[in-house]
Write an enzyme that holds these catalytic residues in place. Structure first.
Site, PDB file in Angstrom:
ATOM      1  CE  LYS A  13      -1.983  -1.187   3.888  1.00 38.48           C
ATOM      2  NZ  LYS A  13      -1.322  -2.478   4.146  1.00 38.48           N
ATOM      3  NE  ARG A  88      -4.926  -1.164   9.441  1.00 37.11           N
ATOM      4  CZ  ARG A  88      -3.835  -0.734   8.818  1.00 37.11           C
ATOM      5  NH1 ARG A  88      -3.840   0.371   8.119  1.00 37.11           N
ATOM      6  NH2 ARG A  88      -2.744  -1.427   8.869  1.00 37.11           N
ATOM      7  NE  ARG A 127       7.734  -2.177   6.252  1.00 37.18           N
ATOM      8  CZ  ARG A 127       6.421  -2.197   6.335  1.00 37.18           C
ATOM      9  NH1 ARG A 127       5.691  -1.703   5.366  1.00 37.18           N
ATOM     10  NH2 ARG A 127       5.846  -2.734   7.379  1.00 37.18           N
ATOM     11  NE  ARG A 161       5.867   0.023  10.058  1.00 33.30           N
ATOM     12  CZ  ARG A 161       4.794  -0.184   9.305  1.00 33.30           C
ATOM     13  NH1 ARG A 161       4.738   0.325   8.077  1.00 33.30           N
ATOM     14  NH2 ARG A 161       3.782  -0.879   9.759  1.00 33.30           N
ATOM     15  NE  ARG A 172       1.857  -4.650  10.896  1.00 32.24           N
ATOM     16  CZ  ARG A 172       3.089  -4.595  10.357  1.00 32.24           C
ATOM     17  NH1 ARG A 172       4.129  -5.022  11.047  1.00 32.24           N
ATOM     18  NH2 ARG A 172       3.257  -4.116   9.150  1.00 32.24           N
TER      19      ARG A 172
HETATM   20  P1  AP5 Z   1       4.860  -1.626   1.774  1.00 34.53           P
HETATM   21  O1  AP5 Z   1       4.511  -0.809   0.597  1.00 34.53           O
HETATM   22  O2  AP5 Z   1       5.573  -0.957   2.900  1.00 34.53           O
HETATM   23  O3  AP5 Z   1       3.548  -2.394   2.297  1.00 34.53           O
HETATM   24  P2  AP5 Z   1       2.278  -1.855   3.053  1.00 34.53           P
HETATM   25  O4  AP5 Z   1       1.087  -2.530   2.485  1.00 34.53           O
HETATM   26  O5  AP5 Z   1       2.279  -0.372   3.114  1.00 34.53           O
HETATM   27  O6  AP5 Z   1       2.580  -2.505   4.459  1.00 34.53           O
HETATM   28  P3  AP5 Z   1       2.509  -1.921   5.900  1.00 34.53           P
HETATM   29  O7  AP5 Z   1       3.253  -2.921   6.754  1.00 34.53           O
HETATM   30  O8  AP5 Z   1       2.958  -0.510   5.971  1.00 34.53           O
HETATM   31  O9  AP5 Z   1       1.014  -2.032   6.198  1.00 34.53           O
HETATM   32  P4  AP5 Z   1       0.361  -2.085   7.541  1.00 34.53           P
HETATM   33  O10 AP5 Z   1      -1.041  -2.052   7.141  1.00 34.53           O
HETATM   34  O11 AP5 Z   1       0.762  -3.215   8.418  1.00 34.53           O
HETATM   35  O12 AP5 Z   1       0.971  -0.799   8.289  1.00 34.53           O
HETATM   36  P5  AP5 Z   1       0.404   0.653   8.552  1.00 34.53           P
HETATM   37  O13 AP5 Z   1       1.548   1.573   8.574  1.00 34.53           O
HETATM   38  O14 AP5 Z   1      -0.740   0.967   7.675  1.00 34.53           O
HETATM   39  O15 AP5 Z   1       5.695  -2.886   1.282  1.00 34.53           O
HETATM   40  C1  AP5 Z   1       6.280  -3.805   2.201  1.00 34.53           C
HETATM   41  C2  AP5 Z   1       7.699  -4.203   1.715  1.00 34.53           C
HETATM   42  O16 AP5 Z   1       7.602  -4.965   0.511  1.00 34.53           O
HETATM   43  C3  AP5 Z   1       8.584  -3.000   1.361  1.00 34.53           C
HETATM   44  O17 AP5 Z   1       9.901  -3.297   1.781  1.00 34.53           O
HETATM   45  C4  AP5 Z   1       8.503  -2.883  -0.164  1.00 34.53           C
HETATM   46  O18 AP5 Z   1       9.702  -2.353  -0.718  1.00 34.53           O
HETATM   47  C5  AP5 Z   1       8.248  -4.328  -0.601  1.00 34.53           C
HETATM   48  N1  AP5 Z   1       7.337  -4.445  -1.739  1.00 34.53           N
HETATM   49  C6  AP5 Z   1       6.207  -3.711  -1.981  1.00 34.53           C
HETATM   50  N2  AP5 Z   1       5.572  -4.133  -3.110  1.00 34.53           N
HETATM   51  C7  AP5 Z   1       6.321  -5.176  -3.572  1.00 34.53           C
HETATM   52  C8  AP5 Z   1       6.190  -6.053  -4.713  1.00 34.53           C
HETATM   53  N3  AP5 Z   1       5.167  -5.923  -5.590  1.00 34.53           N
HETATM   54  N4  AP5 Z   1       7.117  -7.024  -4.869  1.00 34.53           N
HETATM   55  C9  AP5 Z   1       8.169  -7.161  -3.970  1.00 34.53           C
HETATM   56  N5  AP5 Z   1       8.352  -6.354  -2.904  1.00 34.53           N
HETATM   57  C10 AP5 Z   1       7.436  -5.387  -2.690  1.00 34.53           C
HETATM   58  O19 AP5 Z   1      -0.181   0.474  10.024  1.00 34.53           O
HETATM   59  C11 AP5 Z   1       0.664   0.221  11.124  1.00 34.53           C
HETATM   60  C12 AP5 Z   1      -0.170   0.139  12.388  1.00 34.53           C
HETATM   61  O20 AP5 Z   1      -0.815   1.409  12.618  1.00 34.53           O
HETATM   62  C13 AP5 Z   1      -1.318  -0.865  12.360  1.00 34.53           C
HETATM   63  O21 AP5 Z   1      -0.878  -2.146  12.755  1.00 34.53           O
HETATM   64  C14 AP5 Z   1      -2.293  -0.241  13.371  1.00 34.53           C
HETATM   65  O22 AP5 Z   1      -1.893  -0.495  14.690  1.00 34.53           O
HETATM   66  C15 AP5 Z   1      -2.143   1.239  13.105  1.00 34.53           C
HETATM   67  N6  AP5 Z   1      -3.086   1.767  12.099  1.00 34.53           N
HETATM   68  C16 AP5 Z   1      -2.787   2.337  10.895  1.00 34.53           C
HETATM   69  N7  AP5 Z   1      -3.896   2.730  10.252  1.00 34.53           N
HETATM   70  C17 AP5 Z   1      -4.937   2.409  11.068  1.00 34.53           C
HETATM   71  C18 AP5 Z   1      -6.350   2.539  10.952  1.00 34.53           C
HETATM   72  N8  AP5 Z   1      -6.933   3.097   9.855  1.00 34.53           N
HETATM   73  N9  AP5 Z   1      -7.118   2.088  11.978  1.00 34.53           N
HETATM   74  C19 AP5 Z   1      -6.571   1.540  13.093  1.00 34.53           C
HETATM   75  N10 AP5 Z   1      -5.231   1.373  13.256  1.00 34.53           N
HETATM   76  C20 AP5 Z   1      -4.426   1.803  12.255  1.00 34.53           C
END
Ligand code: AP5
Ligand code: ZN
Length: 217
Positions: A13, A88, A127, A161, A172
């Site tokens: 994402k 979410r 990552r 992270r 997660r």
């Molecule tokens: P990346 O693009 O970083 O993936 P992502 O989907 O953004 O993964 P996240 O881990 O950031 O998602 P998340 O939902 O767990 O975390 P968030 O910050 O939203 O890609 C991952 C890796 O793969 C990278 O190294 C990249 O280079 C590589 N990659 C990408 N695409 C690729 C491909 N096609 N092929 C190969 N490699 C690839 O949330 C964190 C925490 O915040 C949550 O756990 C929760 O506690 C809280 N939170 C955030 N939003 C909310 C909400 N709306 N409601 C409640 N809690 C929330």
């Protein structure tokens, strides 16, 4: 325009939202980034969010909505946004609809990045992010040209992270399946859902997303 990126942790994402920002001039709004900033700044919301994020749970709707609402009201968001990691929960999706309604907007597309649960754990464990400009990297899939050095800005400040460990990743993933996956039906019923195979290379996924966007805007 308003675009939503849905998908489990590691689906890409953040990676794709940054590309959409570059390609289409949309503003990337990541609730994960906003929450991590609140934690780093030690705000009241950040203090509450921190233990939940470290355990891999979902932060309360109340905190997330307050943070998002404030960011969405900023003038730069008028040119269009890509929501990364929000909504979410069903309550967040309904609140978003109300916020958009109030400003005469609606969702153009909800893009679901679909990945294999096992492989996504590999993505997350490798990552890293440039602490200076925010560019994302991966030890295997997207390594910087020079070790530990950002291709984009040259800084040597790669960060990892706190929640990218095997145990938290499983929590997660559970949270995604229990609370976020039902949103696929929510947006499917409205006819705005696009499912994208996100196991392919980053650029191939980006092109597939761009195709759906051109159809919508
Ligand atoms: P990346 O693009 O970083 O993936 P992502 O989907 O953004 O993964 P996240 O881990 O950031 O998602 P998340 O939902 O767990 O975390 P968030 O910050 O939203 O890609 C991952 C890796 O793969 C990278 O190294 C990249 O280079 C590589 N990659 C990408 N695409 C690729 C491909 N096609 N092929 C190969 N490699 C690839 O949330 C964190 C925490 O915040 C949550 O756990 C929760 O506690 C809280 N939170 C955030 N939003 C909310 C909400 N709306 N409601 C409640 N809690 C929330
Ligand atoms: Zn950088």
């Amino acid at each position: 325009p308003v675009f939503i990126l849905l998908g489990p942790p590691g689906a890409g994402k953040g990676t794709q939202a940054r590309l959409l920002q570059e390609r289409f001039g949309l503003v990337q709004l990541s609730t994960g980034d906003l929450l991590r900033k609140a934690v780093a700044d030690g705000t009241e919301a950040g203090l509450k969010a921190r233990p939940i994020m470290e355990a891999g749970g979902l932060v309360t709707d109340e905190i997330v909505l307050a943070i998002l609402r404030e960011r969405l009201a900023a003038p730069d968001c008028a040119k269009g946004v890509v929501l990364d990691g929000f909504p979410r929960t069903e309550a967040q999706a309904e609140a978003l609809d109300r916020m958009l309604d109030a400003s005469g907007q609606s969702i153009d597309a909800a893009i679901s990045l679909e990945v294999d649960d096992v492989k996504m754990v590999l993505r997350i464990s490798g990552r890293m992010t440039c602490g200076s400009c925010g560019e994302g990297y991966h030890e295997t899939f997207k390594p910087p040209r020079v070790a530990e050095t950002c291709d984009a800005c040259g800084a040597t400040d790669m960060t990892r992270r706190a929640d990218d460990n095997a145990k938290t990743v499983m929590s997660r993933l559970d949270a995604y399946h229990a609370q976020t996956a039902p949103l696929l039906d929510y947006y499917g019923a409205r006819g705005v859902l696009h499912r994208i195979d996100a196991m392919r290379e980053i650029n191939v996924v980006a092109d597939a997303i761009a195709e759906t966007m051109v159809g919508e805007t």
